[in-house]
Design a protein around this motif. Structure first.
Motif, mmCIF file in Angstrom:
data_model
loop_
_atom_site.group_PDB
_atom_site.id
_atom_site.type_symbol
_atom_site.label_atom_id
_atom_site.label_comp_id
_atom_site.label_asym_id
_atom_site.label_seq_id
_atom_site.Cartn_x
_atom_site.Cartn_y
_atom_site.Cartn_z
ATOM 1 N N ALA A 172 0.840 -1.194 0.000
ATOM 2 C CA ALA A 172 0.000 0.000 0.000
ATOM 3 C C ALA A 172 0.878 1.247 0.000
ATOM 4 N N PRO A 173 0.516 2.270 -0.761
ATOM 5 C CA PRO A 173 1.323 3.502 -0.793
ATOM 6 C C PRO A 173 1.196 4.276 0.509
ATOM 7 N N GLY A 174 2.168 5.142 0.733
ATOM 8 C CA GLY A 174 2.084 6.049 1.875
ATOM 9 C C GLY A 174 2.703 5.520 3.143
ATOM 10 N N ALA A 175 3.115 4.246 3.158
ATOM 11 C CA ALA A 175 3.758 3.708 4.355
ATOM 12 C C ALA A 175 5.271 3.833 4.212
ATOM 13 N N GLY A 176 6.004 3.173 5.048
ATOM 14 C CA GLY A 176 7.458 3.216 5.019
ATOM 15 C C GLY A 176 8.002 3.197 6.427
ATOM 16 N N LYS A 177 9.227 2.713 6.545
ATOM 17 C CA LYS A 177 9.800 2.564 7.882
ATOM 18 C C LYS A 177 10.096 3.909 8.544
ATOM 19 N N GLY A 178 10.436 4.910 7.734
ATOM 20 C CA GLY A 178 10.662 6.230 8.308
ATOM 21 C C GLY A 178 9.401 6.811 8.923
ATOM 22 N N GLY A 179 8.294 6.680 8.198
ATOM 23 C CA GLY A 179 7.019 7.146 8.740
ATOM 24 C C GLY A 179 6.609 6.380 9.974
ATOM 25 N N ALA A 180 6.869 5.067 9.970
ATOM 26 C CA ALA A 180 6.539 4.249 11.136
ATOM 27 C C ALA A 180 7.338 4.699 12.356
ATOM 28 N N LEU A 181 8.623 4.980 12.149
ATOM 29 C CA LEU A 181 9.448 5.448 13.272
ATOM 30 C C LEU A 181 8.893 6.755 13.836
ATOM 31 N N ARG A 182 8.511 7.665 12.949
ATOM 32 C CA ARG A 182 7.975 8.948 13.410
ATOM 33 C C ARG A 182 6.673 8.755 14.197
ATOM 34 N N THR A 183 5.807 7.857 13.711
ATOM 35 C CA THR A 183 4.536 7.611 14.399
ATOM 36 C C THR A 183 4.772 6.990 15.769
ATOM 37 N N LEU A 184 5.653 6.012 15.840
ATOM 38 C CA LEU A 184 5.958 5.363 17.110
ATOM 39 C C LEU A 184 6.563 6.365 18.092
ATOM 40 N N LEU A 185 7.451 7.207 17.589
ATOM 41 C CA LEU A 185 8.142 8.147 18.469
ATOM 42 C C LEU A 185 7.210 9.239 18.978
ATOM 43 N N ALA A 186 6.091 9.463 18.280
ATOM 44 C CA ALA A 186 5.127 10.474 18.724
ATOM 45 C C ALA A 186 4.205 9.952 19.820
ATOM 46 N N ASP A 187 4.191 8.629 20.026
ATOM 47 C CA ASP A 187 3.335 8.042 21.052
ATOM 48 C C ASP A 187 3.838 8.443 22.444
ATOM 49 N N ALA A 188 2.912 8.486 23.400
ATOM 50 C CA ALA A 188 3.275 8.906 24.752
ATOM 51 C C ALA A 188 4.381 8.040 25.356
#
Length: 251
Positions: A172-188
């Motif tokens: 699926a487009p729009g994913a990627g490991k860089g984006g995943a890292l950013r999302t995880l790092l934004a979690d509390a």
């Protein structure tokens, strides 16, 4: 900053307080096998992951192209976050899960890959929840046609093409490991911490870059190549040695 081909120095042995750890799986924690289902987690790796989970207190995740369910099965009972399918699936250590619906065009892509395998029986097709991968490790002569089919499908089906080590994956487009890292790092559970990412493949480059942009660094596992990582380790065994040493010092 453009990646530069250079030898990389060994990462620091002591990790500063307030770091979060992100780990690729294949080629980083385990050697790449002939087929994805041939990989196993041995006693050493399991003990290491338990140690890391305790030392980082929830600030650790596996970021992988594999399905999250595969990683959960391999590390059953160890409380770690997982970003599976190149970040399409997010599974938090507290049990939260974020996944989209599977794109119907992936079934069409799968059919095309099955048809190609009739001509090259050594091709291995990996059907994932949110992607399909065509491995040519056992049929290297199929690489040009595998690439052509993958590129055509990516364009006609609106899928992202993710090349890797002797594999072409459509997802699926729009994913990627860089984006995943950013999302995880934004979690509390990880917010405000400094990211460290270990990976081996070109699929990990976006995560190396994201870690660097967020004040952390990447560690390339394997031979030197152009990369956004700041440090390097020669192979999987060296990565495990470094992680064990880092975990022991934190404990």
């Amino acid at each position: 900053m453009d990646p530069v081909a250079t030898a990389l120095t060994k990462p620091p042995a002591v990790l500063a307080a307030g770091t979060s750890l992100f780990l690729d799986f294949d080629g980083t924690l385990v050697e790449i096998a002939e087929s994805p289902d041939a990989v196993a987690v041995d006693a050493r790796l399991r003990a290491l992951m338990i140690c890391l989970a305790e030392a980082f207190e929830g600030r650790m995740a596996i970021v992988t192209g594999r399905a999250s369910a595969d990683i959960r099965a391999l590390f059953d009972g160890i409380p770690i976050a997982i970003a599976g399918s190149h970040g399409v699936e997010l599974c938090w250590s507290d049990g939260r899960i974020e996944t989209p619906e599977r794109m119907a065009v992936l079934d069409h892509a799968l059919d095309r890959m099955v048809a190609l395998r009739l001509r090259f029986p050594g091709l291995l097709i990996e059907d994932k929840p949110f992607g399909v991968a065509l491995h040519y490790r056992q049929a290297p002569e199929a690489e040009p046609e595998a690439r052509a089919v993958a590129e055509e499908l990516a364009q006609s089906c609106g899928l992202a093409l993710q090349p890797g080590k002797m594999v072409f994956e459509l997802r699926a487009p729009g994913a990627g490991k860089g984006g995943a890292l950013r999302t995880l790092l934004a979690d509390a559970s990880m917010a405000g911490t400094t990211p460290i990412f270990l990976g081996d493949d070109v699929t990990d480059e976006s995560a190396f870059a994201a870690a660097r942009e967020l004040g952390g660094f990447g560690i390339l596992i394997g031979p030197p190549r152009p990369t956004a990582a700041l440090y390097g380790l020669p192979g999987v065994s060296h990565a495990l040695d470094w992680l064990e040493d880092a975990c022991g010092r934190m404990a």
